[in-house]
Design an enzyme around this catalytic site. Sequence first.
Site, PDB file in Angstrom:
ATOM      1  N   ASP A  35       0.798  -1.058  -0.131  1.00 61.75           N
ATOM      2  CA  ASP A  35       0.097   0.095  -0.124  1.00 61.75           C
ATOM      3  C   ASP A  35       0.752   1.348   0.089  1.00 61.75           C
ATOM      4  OD1 ASP A  35       0.746  -0.543   2.562  1.00 61.75           O
ATOM      5  OD2 ASP A  35      -1.117  -0.280   3.480  1.00 61.75           O
TER       6      ASP A  35
HETATM    7  C1  LAN Z   1       5.672  -7.721  16.297  1.00 62.53           C
HETATM    8  C2  LAN Z   1       7.013  -6.928  16.018  1.00 62.53           C
HETATM    9  C3  LAN Z   1       8.093  -7.424  15.199  1.00 62.53           C
HETATM   10  C4  LAN Z   1       6.860  -5.599  16.339  1.00 62.53           C
HETATM   11  C5  LAN Z   1       7.589  -4.464  15.622  1.00 62.53           C
HETATM   12  C6  LAN Z   1       6.489  -3.541  15.021  1.00 62.53           C
HETATM   13  C7  LAN Z   1       6.171  -3.888  13.476  1.00 62.53           C
HETATM   14  C8  LAN Z   1       5.866  -5.281  13.138  1.00 62.53           C
HETATM   15  C9  LAN Z   1       5.047  -3.068  13.057  1.00 62.53           C
HETATM   16  C10 LAN Z   1       5.517  -1.597  13.644  1.00 62.53           C
HETATM   17  C11 LAN Z   1       4.789  -0.603  12.094  1.00 62.53           C
HETATM   18  C12 LAN Z   1       4.138  -1.508  11.452  1.00 62.53           C
HETATM   19  C13 LAN Z   1       2.741  -1.607  12.373  1.00 62.53           C
HETATM   20  C14 LAN Z   1       3.616  -1.148  10.362  1.00 62.53           C
HETATM   21  C15 LAN Z   1       3.204  -2.135   8.995  1.00 62.53           C
HETATM   22  C16 LAN Z   1       3.436  -3.683   9.470  1.00 62.53           C
HETATM   23  C17 LAN Z   1       3.927  -3.845  10.876  1.00 62.53           C
HETATM   24  C18 LAN Z   1       4.863  -2.771  11.670  1.00 62.53           C
HETATM   25  C19 LAN Z   1       6.161  -2.546  10.855  1.00 62.53           C
HETATM   26  C20 LAN Z   1       2.540  -1.649   7.695  1.00 62.53           C
HETATM   27  C21 LAN Z   1       3.912  -1.605   7.086  1.00 62.53           C
HETATM   28  C22 LAN Z   1       1.787  -2.832   7.125  1.00 62.53           C
HETATM   29  C23 LAN Z   1       0.958  -2.641   5.947  1.00 62.53           C
HETATM   30  C24 LAN Z   1       0.102  -1.270   6.419  1.00 62.53           C
HETATM   31  O1  LAN Z   1      -1.061  -0.799   5.573  1.00 62.53           O
HETATM   32  C25 LAN Z   1       1.015  -0.042   6.817  1.00 62.53           C
HETATM   33  C26 LAN Z   1       1.594   0.532   5.917  1.00 62.53           C
HETATM   34  C27 LAN Z   1       0.013   1.111   7.649  1.00 62.53           C
HETATM   35  C28 LAN Z   1       1.741  -0.466   8.092  1.00 62.53           C
HETATM   36  C29 LAN Z   1       2.820   0.569   8.625  1.00 62.53           C
HETATM   37  C30 LAN Z   1       3.307   0.379   9.766  1.00 62.53           C
END
Ligand code: LAN
Length: 737
Positions: A469
């Site tokens: 996205d």
């Molecule tokens: C459990 C673990 C490894 C924790 C670390 C945190 C990450 C997994 C999270 C932090 C930010 C996070 C929520 C994010 C995403 C995936 C998981 C993340 C990276 C994504 C890229 C997935 C796709 C979404 O549409 C969007 C782009 C909004 C998010 C952005 C942030």
Amino acid sequence: MYSRLPIPNSAEKPFTEYSRWRLRVSDSGRHTWHYLQTQEECDAWPQNSVDKFWLGLDVGAEPLPPANTPLEAARNGYTFYKHLQSHDGHFPGEYGGPMFLIPGLVIGSYVSGMDFTTQERFELIRYLMNRAHPEDGGWGIHIEGPSTVFGTGLNYAAIRLLGMEADHPVCTKARATLHRLGKLCLSIPTCVLICSSGGATAIPSWGKFWLSLLNVYDWEGNNPVPPELWLLPDAIPFHPHRWWIHTRTVYIPMSYLYGIRFAMPENDLILQLREELYPENYYSIHWPSQRNNIAAVDLYSPHSTILDILNGVLGMYESCALPPLRRAALARAYDLIVREDENTGYQTLGPVSKMFNLVARVHAEGVESDAFRMHKEKRNDFMWMSGEGMMMCGTNGSQLWDIGFITQAVVETGLAELPENTESVLKALEWLEDAQILDNPLHYASSYRHGTKGAWGFSTKEQGYTVSDCTGEGLKAVLYLQKQLSFTPQLISDRRIFDAVDLLLTLQNSNGGFASYEPIRGPHWLEWLNPAEVFGNIMIEYNYPECTTSVITSLSIFHTHYPDYRAADISRTVKGAIKYLHECQQPEGGWVGSWGICFTYAMQFALESLSLVGETYETSDSSRRACEFLVGKQRADGGWGESYKSCEVSQWVEHEESQVVQTCWAVMALMYAKYPHPEPIARGVALVMARQQQDGSWKQEAIEGVFNKTCAISYPNFKFSFPIWMLGKADKYLREN
Ligand SMILES: CC(C)=CCC[C@@H](C)[C@H]1CC[C@@]2(C)C3=C(CC[C@]12C)[C@@]1(C)CC[C@H](O)C(C)(C)[C@@H]1CC3
């Protein structure tokens, strides 16, 4: 290693001089905070409005003429938001929320012999103090969640390592809560009830793991994390390369560190922590019985019986692991760690793998190594100063995500055409140009990576991961800026735009939906092996209505400008995606959000998708049901408000208050669906306008985002981009309806 610090009892006032903090924005959107030591340095590098805003200081924005129309309100909103635009064109922002990241930062640094500046330690402590729950002194999994053993155990360890004394009132209170919460156990497997004597013994598996690295939890208390899985043939359905990218990227260094049973040498503080974290005598704890001992407050995804059996078998294997096999597996895991570091400029995919990789690299290569130096340098990118102290961010920022929305907002609402905004818009386009990833990763197939050529990631180019996205929103932003405005140069060539499209077309799943980083690689039953009791849906990729929409809307907009390029592929892709969106709509009419809270978020995306193919309130049953659902949730004050708990249970849970950001999503959703009755829209608009401040800004309200079902995460820039977008769009809608 770190000395004790004198910490006041209240964290309300800063522990450092806030006039000395500066955010440096460099290298295509990199964020690092610096504390200037002298007055001369401060004079040479004055604090700007971006620094001031994020530090919670007054930015000195003038009061604006009151808005009489939604468009005037949107214009005032952007006048304010421009104060937060950095010199390179993007809009930096805080990305906090999860409360398990500072512990990783601090424990990972401590066990690796990596220091912090004294100011950083003071402000990290202050942030933890400000985020401790006033009633019980504990911490939750995220800033709004109730105290848990995971949050309290890990943050307690962190605050002690950072320099707080054990008899500080903050520690005393948190310790009592930790001891109490740990007692409320619900042991898994459910057939064996072990009653925990309390404290950190009952911490979930990731907590056990961090505490084991710190040598305050015995490795025998952990379920196995064998690196040998990396030696299996790739074709095996449960091979880790098929797992969700975050899970596997965290599992790689975890399996390495488990394989070598890394534990930092004992010192006085470690011995003290062993006394403080547990109400019972550390040396009398029966560790193997703690492996499945998880506090009830923490448990979201209980282990499946299959996982417990597997853990039992792997536990037996651990007692007779073949040394040559273990050595080969460790070498394989280490190689993958190095490749990940090199692919991402030592950012790694996220904040958890960042700190695990650091520990592994320092163990293997020492504190004099380049790996140590590079990891230390890039650790700064995750540390963010706020009005409440210093936090660790969920990624190295949300740069692309924020600029993607605001640029579309200003183009679609016509604000971009105003001469006062020309420079800001041109700068934004320059940033977007610079942020596109132009090549595939350095280590590509060998790191099990998906392609990245043509992608936009969530944060910066350096981090270097395709997100479906983010590529969609980045592409839309560029098309809006380059194709819909008369004054912008074509900075991004057609070839580069085609690269983005080609990449998006590789990401669709067989049922038509799109996942987050890659197409789904593993079978659904892998979720039975989810070992992290605190998160849901983490083992494989899933389809998401949000991601699906960003991709197909970008492809459709692309198609209007380039009707000859892969037209048949695009049309097939959109058709498949719409079918998927119909399938995942709940019978009541809603869509469940996975990355924002919750229904309002997903529904603004889903209804945008349906509108692409002409499905609106008048023409589509699905769109109509969705509108009725949303309108039914509008509150007496004209707003919408749902709690993060909606995401945990996949059902609408009301928030105590209406929320500006969610109201914007709901109103946008109704407008995409061409909802024929203007009244709910006008009432939503009125609420958002009434909450606007005189300088054009909006105040921070409840947390906006979420991941893995349970962990909320902040998107503070949403309170600017979505009101500006919604108000500008509603102005037109209300005039026409
Ligand atoms: C459990 C673990 C490894 C924790 C670390 C945190 C990450 C997994 C999270 C932090 C930010 C996070 C929520 C994010 C995403 C995936 C998981 C993340 C990276 C994504 C890229 C997935 C796709 C979404 O549409 C969007 C782009 C909004 C998010 C952005 C942030």
